[in-house]
Design a protein around this motif. Structure first.
Motif, mmCIF file in Angstrom:
data_model
loop_
_atom_site.group_PDB
_atom_site.id
_atom_site.type_symbol
_atom_site.label_atom_id
_atom_site.label_comp_id
_atom_site.label_asym_id
_atom_site.label_seq_id
_atom_site.Cartn_x
_atom_site.Cartn_y
_atom_site.Cartn_z
ATOM 1 N N ALA A 73 51.662 0.199 54.442
ATOM 2 C CA ALA A 73 51.940 1.413 53.669
ATOM 3 C C ALA A 73 50.659 1.999 53.085
ATOM 4 O O ALA A 73 49.699 1.278 52.790
ATOM 5 C CB ALA A 73 52.920 1.099 52.537
ATOM 6 N N ASP A 74 50.670 3.309 52.934
ATOM 7 C CA ASP A 74 49.561 4.016 52.286
ATOM 8 C C ASP A 74 49.562 3.646 50.797
ATOM 9 O O ASP A 74 50.567 3.837 50.103
ATOM 10 C CB ASP A 74 49.749 5.522 52.473
ATOM 11 N N THR A 75 48.452 3.125 50.317
ATOM 12 C CA THR A 75 48.367 2.670 48.925
ATOM 13 C C THR A 75 48.632 3.803 47.937
ATOM 14 O O THR A 75 49.289 3.600 46.899
ATOM 15 C CB THR A 75 46.972 2.067 48.650
ATOM 16 N N HIS A 76 48.146 4.993 48.229
ATOM 17 C CA HIS A 76 48.248 6.107 47.281
ATOM 18 C C HIS A 76 49.657 6.698 47.239
ATOM 19 O O HIS A 76 50.147 7.062 46.166
ATOM 20 C CB HIS A 76 47.243 7.198 47.636
ATOM 21 N N THR A 77 50.295 6.819 48.383
ATOM 22 C CA THR A 77 51.579 7.533 48.459
ATOM 23 C C THR A 77 52.789 6.616 48.640
ATOM 24 O O THR A 77 53.920 7.049 48.430
ATOM 25 C CB THR A 77 51.563 8.529 49.627
ATOM 26 N N GLY A 78 52.541 5.379 49.064
ATOM 27 C CA GLY A 78 53.653 4.488 49.375
ATOM 28 C C GLY A 78 54.285 4.777 50.725
ATOM 29 O O GLY A 78 55.260 4.117 51.121
ATOM 30 N N LEU A 79 53.750 5.759 51.447
ATOM 31 C CA LEU A 79 54.294 6.137 52.755
ATOM 32 C C LEU A 79 54.163 4.976 53.741
ATOM 33 O O LEU A 79 53.093 4.379 53.881
ATOM 34 C CB LEU A 79 53.537 7.347 53.288
ATOM 35 N N ILE A 80 55.245 4.649 54.428
ATOM 36 C CA ILE A 80 55.228 3.570 55.427
ATOM 37 C C ILE A 80 54.626 4.113 56.711
ATOM 38 O O ILE A 80 55.137 5.071 57.297
ATOM 39 C CB ILE A 80 56.640 3.024 55.675
ATOM 40 N N VAL A 81 53.528 3.516 57.165
ATOM 41 C CA VAL A 81 52.856 3.999 58.372
ATOM 42 C C VAL A 81 52.987 3.029 59.535
ATOM 43 O O VAL A 81 52.626 3.357 60.669
ATOM 44 C CB VAL A 81 51.367 4.298 58.100
ATOM 45 N N GLY A 82 53.507 1.815 59.301
ATOM 46 C CA GLY A 82 53.666 0.859 60.391
ATOM 47 C C GLY A 82 54.604 -0.268 60.014
ATOM 48 O O GLY A 82 54.656 -0.687 58.853
ATOM 49 N N ALA A 120 57.291 -3.315 67.289
ATOM 50 C CA ALA A 120 56.453 -2.610 66.310
ATOM 51 C C ALA A 120 56.635 -1.107 66.445
ATOM 52 O O ALA A 120 57.012 -0.591 67.506
ATOM 53 C CB ALA A 120 54.983 -2.980 66.509
ATOM 54 N N VAL A 121 56.366 -0.414 65.355
ATOM 55 C CA VAL A 121 56.372 1.050 65.295
ATOM 56 C C VAL A 121 55.188 1.475 64.445
ATOM 57 O O VAL A 121 54.902 0.845 63.410
ATOM 58 C CB VAL A 121 57.679 1.591 64.671
ATOM 59 N N GLY A 122 54.525 2.529 64.865
ATOM 60 C CA GLY A 122 53.443 3.079 64.057
ATOM 61 C C GLY A 122 52.175 2.252 64.120
ATOM 62 O O GLY A 122 51.889 1.577 65.118
ATOM 63 N N MET A 123 51.404 2.266 63.046
ATOM 64 C CA MET A 123 50.077 1.664 63.020
ATOM 65 C C MET A 123 50.112 0.188 62.623
ATOM 66 O O MET A 123 50.947 -0.233 61.829
ATOM 67 C CB MET A 123 49.173 2.398 62.022
ATOM 68 N N THR A 124 49.175 -0.550 63.178
ATOM 69 C CA THR A 124 48.891 -1.878 62.649
ATOM 70 C C THR A 124 48.006 -1.711 61.411
ATOM 71 O O THR A 124 47.484 -0.621 61.133
ATOM 72 C CB THR A 124 48.163 -2.742 63.682
ATOM 73 N N ASP A 125 47.822 -2.794 60.695
ATOM 74 C CA ASP A 125 46.936 -2.807 59.527
ATOM 75 C C ASP A 125 45.543 -2.301 59.913
ATOM 76 O O ASP A 125 44.973 -1.408 59.259
ATOM 77 C CB ASP A 125 46.880 -4.241 58.995
ATOM 78 N N LYS A 126 45.000 -2.824 61.006
ATOM 79 C CA LYS A 126 43.650 -2.444 61.434
ATOM 80 C C LYS A 126 43.591 -0.968 61.837
ATOM 81 O O LYS A 126 42.642 -0.257 61.493
ATOM 82 C CB LYS A 126 43.196 -3.317 62.608
ATOM 83 N N GLN A 127 44.609 -0.510 62.577
ATOM 84 C CA GLN A 127 44.616 0.889 63.010
ATOM 85 C C GLN A 127 44.661 1.831 61.810
ATOM 86 O O GLN A 127 44.010 2.884 61.820
ATOM 87 C CB GLN A 127 45.806 1.136 63.928
ATOM 88 N N ALA A 128 45.411 1.459 60.797
ATOM 89 C CA ALA A 128 45.481 2.298 59.595
ATOM 90 C C ALA A 128 44.122 2.364 58.902
ATOM 91 O O ALA A 128 43.659 3.443 58.506
ATOM 92 C CB ALA A 128 46.542 1.748 58.645
ATOM 93 N N ARG A 129 43.475 1.209 58.769
ATOM 94 C CA ARG A 129 42.158 1.182 58.119
ATOM 95 C C ARG A 129 41.132 1.949 58.942
ATOM 96 O O ARG A 129 40.294 2.674 58.392
ATOM 97 C CB ARG A 129 41.722 -0.258 57.893
ATOM 98 N N ASP A 130 41.199 1.808 60.282
ATOM 99 C CA ASP A 130 40.269 2.540 61.155
ATOM 100 C C ASP A 130 40.479 4.048 61.053
ATOM 101 O O ASP A 130 39.550 4.829 61.281
ATOM 102 C CB ASP A 130 40.443 2.094 62.611
ATOM 103 N N ALA A 131 41.722 4.448 60.724
ATOM 104 C CA ALA A 131 42.031 5.875 60.577
ATOM 105 C C ALA A 131 41.672 6.391 59.181
ATOM 106 O O ALA A 131 41.923 7.557 58.857
ATOM 107 C CB ALA A 131 43.514 6.111 60.852
ATOM 108 N N GLY A 132 41.095 5.524 58.348
ATOM 109 C CA GLY A 132 40.672 5.941 57.020
ATOM 110 C C GLY A 132 41.768 5.887 55.976
ATOM 111 O O GLY A 132 41.625 6.462 54.887
ATOM 112 N N ILE A 133 42.862 5.202 56.278
ATOM 113 C CA ILE A 133 43.968 5.085 55.329
ATOM 114 C C ILE A 133 43.762 3.830 54.486
ATOM 115 O O ILE A 133 43.647 2.728 55.022
ATOM 116 C CB ILE A 133 45.328 5.010 56.064
#
Length: 480
Positions: free
Chosen positions: A410-419, A368-381
């Motif tokens: 991925a960030d829903t708004h930007t499409g940026l891959i975060v994990g 894995a690299v970057g955030m998990t689904d939960k970590q992204a949501r916890d970070a407010g993404i």
């Protein structure tokens, strides 16, 4: 008020693992006077008792498993004899000795720093910290340096379980020195060490049971846990989730370990030839007398450091597992280099784990690299995820092994891959590619339109990104 004597060295390093060597090499290249102090075997955990021995044995076990599992290919039918554990362990030892010499011991002479064997402990005051080094003969010498680096690593941690101290249990270190394959093995733990060791011994011929407090790989995506549960079930490894051990004892009549466990399946007594405790590691700081020189430590003994790896004493730094940071040798090596830059070049560099790849060397790998689904949501993404089963990855179909997945967060708004998370053959290579993608700030659309070599596992990243906007079930096998 007496004057403080000039330092004997620019940098004194306690330990000789990956972080210590990275620091020593960089410091000597800067023309600094360096001394390294080691109380045990040069090389630290990775080469002696960690990465190199464990992965060499995992590779051997995988070779045996490939022979036993070859019938998944039509027309292929092979077998495997029982393992000669003494010969296997001997070969592992030869590899370690070669790598220790080539990559550690010989480098000391080539770069020209000093190596002293003995136990190191801080003495003096916070404003004038010194090291006392006591060798095997009891001779004590004092070392004064401009800067100090604590790189003493970590060691297996053993929980408090009734009866455990009366049982001849194994740790991840001693398990790799067994002279025969246990008929049965009970593994306590569900982290990366427990996962690797459980599969290793199962593939060597042991009947393995795992007792896991929560779930397998609990810090990673839940899909990873489910995938590994399925893999382990296929390979005859029994996993008891959400289960704890209350007592252990040795049966005097049979010599077996007997553990009483309680969990979602109720209470049960489990018998095994050997017990492996793989419940994590803890930093090694005992005996260093850090408090005397104003160095703060945490609840588990770790050296408390800033983002620049400075301790609460501005002349004392820490690197690697002893900081309580992620326990990877490449993290330790990066730490060592960063410390030297900050101590001698005033670089003010900070550690950044946002794009850190993490790999568990089961087969298939968990990476894995970057955030998990939960970590992204916890970070407010606000995130959108896709989980691509390996049945849509041509390489997995060719391998006739579609156990696993690739997940994109991925960030829903930007499409940026975060994990990115994958359970797949060679998923470590997927993590390397994903690390570059995430650190470059790429979007799902960009990756979906990249070139990707056909019949590679890494192609699965592209297909997973295509799945955000395409029904990949309707793609041709090599459609872009």
């Amino acid at each position: 008020m007496s004057e403080i004597s000039p330092p004997d060295f620019d940098l004194a390093i306690i330990g000789s693992g990956g972080g210590a060597f990275a620091a020593a090499i960089k410091a000597t290249n800067l023309g600094k006077r360096v001394v390294m102090i080691e109380r045990g075997t040069v090389g630290g955990t990775c080469v002696n008792t960690g990465c190199i021995p464990s992965k060499s044995l995992l590779a051997a076990a995988d070779a045996r498993h490939v022979a036993l599992d070859s019938n998944r290919f039509p027309g292929i039918n092979t077998s495997a004899d029982p393992v000669d554990m003494q010969v296997l362990i001997g070969g592992k030892g030869d590899l370690i000795e070669t790598m220790r010499a080539d990559k550690y011991v010989d480098l000391i002479g080539e770069y020209g720093w000093e190596l002293r064997h003995g136990d190191a402990a801080f003495v003096g005051t916070p404003t004038d910290p010194l090291l006392e080094v006591t060798d095997a003969d009891g001779t004590v010498e004092t070392v004064r340096a401009a800067h100090y680096l604590v790189a003493t690593g970590s060691s297996p941690w053993v929980p408090s379980i009734d009866g455990l101290q009366e049982v001849d249990y194994l740790t991840s270190t001693t398990a790799m020195e067994l002279d025969e394959v246990p008929e049965s093995l009970l593994v306590l733990g569900g982290g990366y060490v427990a996962l690797e060791q459980a599969q290793l011994f199962a593939r060597l011929g042991s009947k393995v049971t795992m007792v896991v407090r929560s779930r397998l790989a609990s810090s990673e995506e839940p899909e990873a846990s489910r995938a590994l549960m399925s893999v382990f079930a296929d390979e005859g490894i029994r996993v008891l989730r959400e289960t704890t051990v209350s007592t252990v004892r040795t049966d005097a009549a049979t010599g077996e370990v007997v553990a009483l466990v309680s969990g979602i399946g109720g209470r049960e007594g489990i018998r095994a030839s050997k017990l492996l405790v793989a419940t994590g590691r803890r930093p090694v700081t005992e005996g260093l007398n850090l408090a005397a020189v104003g160095v703060t430590t945490g609840e588990e003994g770790e050296v408390a450091v800033s983002a620049m790896l400075a301790s609460s004493n501005s002349r004392i730094w820490a690197a690697g597992d002893v900081t309580g940071h992620p326990e990877f040798v490449y993290v330790a090596a990066s730490h060592g280099s960063l410390v030297v830059d900050n101590a001698f070049n005033d670089a003010a560099r900070e550690v950044d784990y946002r794009h850190l790849p993490r790999v568990t060397f089961t087969t298939p790998n968990l990476a894995a690299v970057g955030m998990t689904d939960k970590q992204a949501r916890d970070a407010g993404i606000l995130c959108e995820c896709r989980v691509l089963p390996l049945e849509y990855v041509p390489r997995a179909l060719v391998n006739r092994d579609t156990r696993g997945f690739i997940k994109i967060v991925a960030d829903t708004h930007t499409g940026l891959i975060v994990g990115v998370t994958a359970v797949a053959q060679n998923a470590g290579e997927i993590a390397a590619a994903a690390g570059y993608i995430v650190s470059a700030g790429m979007t799902v659309t960009q990756v979906a339109n990249l070139w990707s070599p056909y019949l590679t596992m890494a192609e699965g990243i592209k297909i997973a990104c295509q799945s955000f906007n395409t029904d990949v079930a309707k793609l041709s096998c090599c459609a872009s």
